[in-house]
Design a protein around this motif. Structure first.
Motif, PDB file in Angstrom:
ATOM      1  N   GLN A  63      -5.500  11.115  -5.669  1.00 51.78           N
ATOM      2  CA  GLN A  63      -6.185  12.142  -4.867  1.00 51.78           C
ATOM      3  C   GLN A  63      -6.961  13.087  -5.778  1.00 51.78           C
ATOM      4  OE1 GLN A  63      -6.309  12.122  -1.639  1.00 51.78           O
ATOM      5  NE2 GLN A  63      -7.105  14.112  -1.141  1.00 51.78           N
ATOM      6  N   GLN A 103       0.839  -1.201   0.000  1.00 50.53           N
ATOM      7  CA  GLN A 103       0.000   0.000   0.000  1.00 50.53           C
ATOM      8  C   GLN A 103       0.875   1.253   0.000  1.00 50.53           C
ATOM      9  OE1 GLN A 103      -3.119   0.025   2.969  1.00 50.53           O
ATOM     10  NE2 GLN A 103      -3.884   2.008   2.310  1.00 50.53           N
ATOM     11  N   SER A 104       1.991   1.215   0.692  1.00 48.33           N
ATOM     12  CA  SER A 104       2.910   2.364   0.701  1.00 48.33           C
ATOM     13  C   SER A 104       3.546   2.587  -0.667  1.00 48.33           C
ATOM     14  CB  SER A 104       4.013   2.150   1.745  1.00 48.33           C
ATOM     15  OG  SER A 104       3.482   2.192   3.037  1.00 48.33           O
ATOM     16  N   THR A 154      -5.141   1.618  -3.937  1.00 47.67           N
ATOM     17  CA  THR A 154      -5.336   3.010  -4.330  1.00 47.67           C
ATOM     18  C   THR A 154      -6.584   3.594  -3.667  1.00 47.67           C
ATOM     19  OG1 THR A 154      -4.199   2.741  -6.445  1.00 47.67           O
ATOM     20  CG2 THR A 154      -5.840   4.489  -6.323  1.00 47.67           C
ATOM     21  N   HIS A 209       0.972   4.150  -2.793  1.00 48.55           N
ATOM     22  CA  HIS A 209       0.803   5.534  -2.354  1.00 48.55           C
ATOM     23  C   HIS A 209       1.900   6.413  -2.952  1.00 48.55           C
ATOM     24  CE1 HIS A 209       0.768   9.035   0.320  1.00 48.55           C
ATOM     25  NE2 HIS A 209      -0.467   8.705   0.633  1.00 48.55           N
ATOM     26  N   ASN A 226      -5.971   4.136  -0.038  1.00 48.91           N
ATOM     27  CA  ASN A 226      -5.154   5.334   0.184  1.00 48.91           C
ATOM     28  C   ASN A 226      -5.997   6.599   0.108  1.00 48.91           C
ATOM     29  OD1 ASN A 226      -2.696   4.025   0.598  1.00 48.91           O
ATOM     30  ND2 ASN A 226      -2.153   4.059  -1.566  1.00 48.91           N
ATOM     31  N   TYR A 273      -0.285   8.455  -5.497  1.00 46.60           N
ATOM     32  CA  TYR A 273      -1.223   9.172  -4.632  1.00 46.60           C
ATOM     33  C   TYR A 273      -1.654  10.524  -5.177  1.00 46.60           C
ATOM     34  CZ  TYR A 273      -3.621  11.088  -0.625  1.00 46.60           C
ATOM     35  OH  TYR A 273      -4.563  11.641   0.196  1.00 46.60           O
TER      36      TYR A 273
END
Length: 122
Positions: free
Chosen positions: A41, A29-30, A85, A33, A88, A37
């Motif tokens: 976003q 997940q990191s 994603t 991100h 996040n 991200y």
């Protein structure tokens, strides 16, 4: 009687390469991100969900086709990446969520090996 497919163990894979590239769910997940991200976003949760659903459809086709193992693996990876994603964008730690819900056993019957009726969704 067919056996339940099992994920490959580290003993049955190319251990050196696999262990170097192994990621925990949090690590994965990191990575997602860091990679995506800013774009994720700006797309928002609704747009991200639509991409996720497209990937689920591609996985469905790959499962139905069942002749191209490499494509099947890629589609599973894509679905997991888009799930990470969405998590996040929504601010959800997947590893924490999965641990909280499933580590102690089935959420419905509370057994490590689920004993729920097949008609029930655990």
């Amino acid at each position: 009687m067919s056996e339940t497919p099992q994920p490959p163990s580290s003993a049955s894979t190319n251990e050196g390469k696999q262990q170097q590239n192994a990621l925990s769910l949090s690590d994965f997940q990191s990575v997602i991100h860091k990679m995506f991200y800013e774009k994720d976003q700006s797309r928002g949760i609704e747009g991200t969900f639509m991409w996720f659903m497209e990937e689920v459809g591609e996985l469905s086709s790959a499962l139905r086709d069942n002749t191209d193992r490499e494509n099947l693996e890629e589609e599973f990876a894509d679905v997991l990446a888009w799930l990470a994603t969405m998590a996040n964008v929504a601010g959800v730690d997947l590893e924490q969520a999965v641990s909280r819900k499933y580590v102690q056993g089935c959420p419905r019957c509370h057994q490590i090996v689920c004993t729920c009726d097949l008609a029930w969704k655990p």
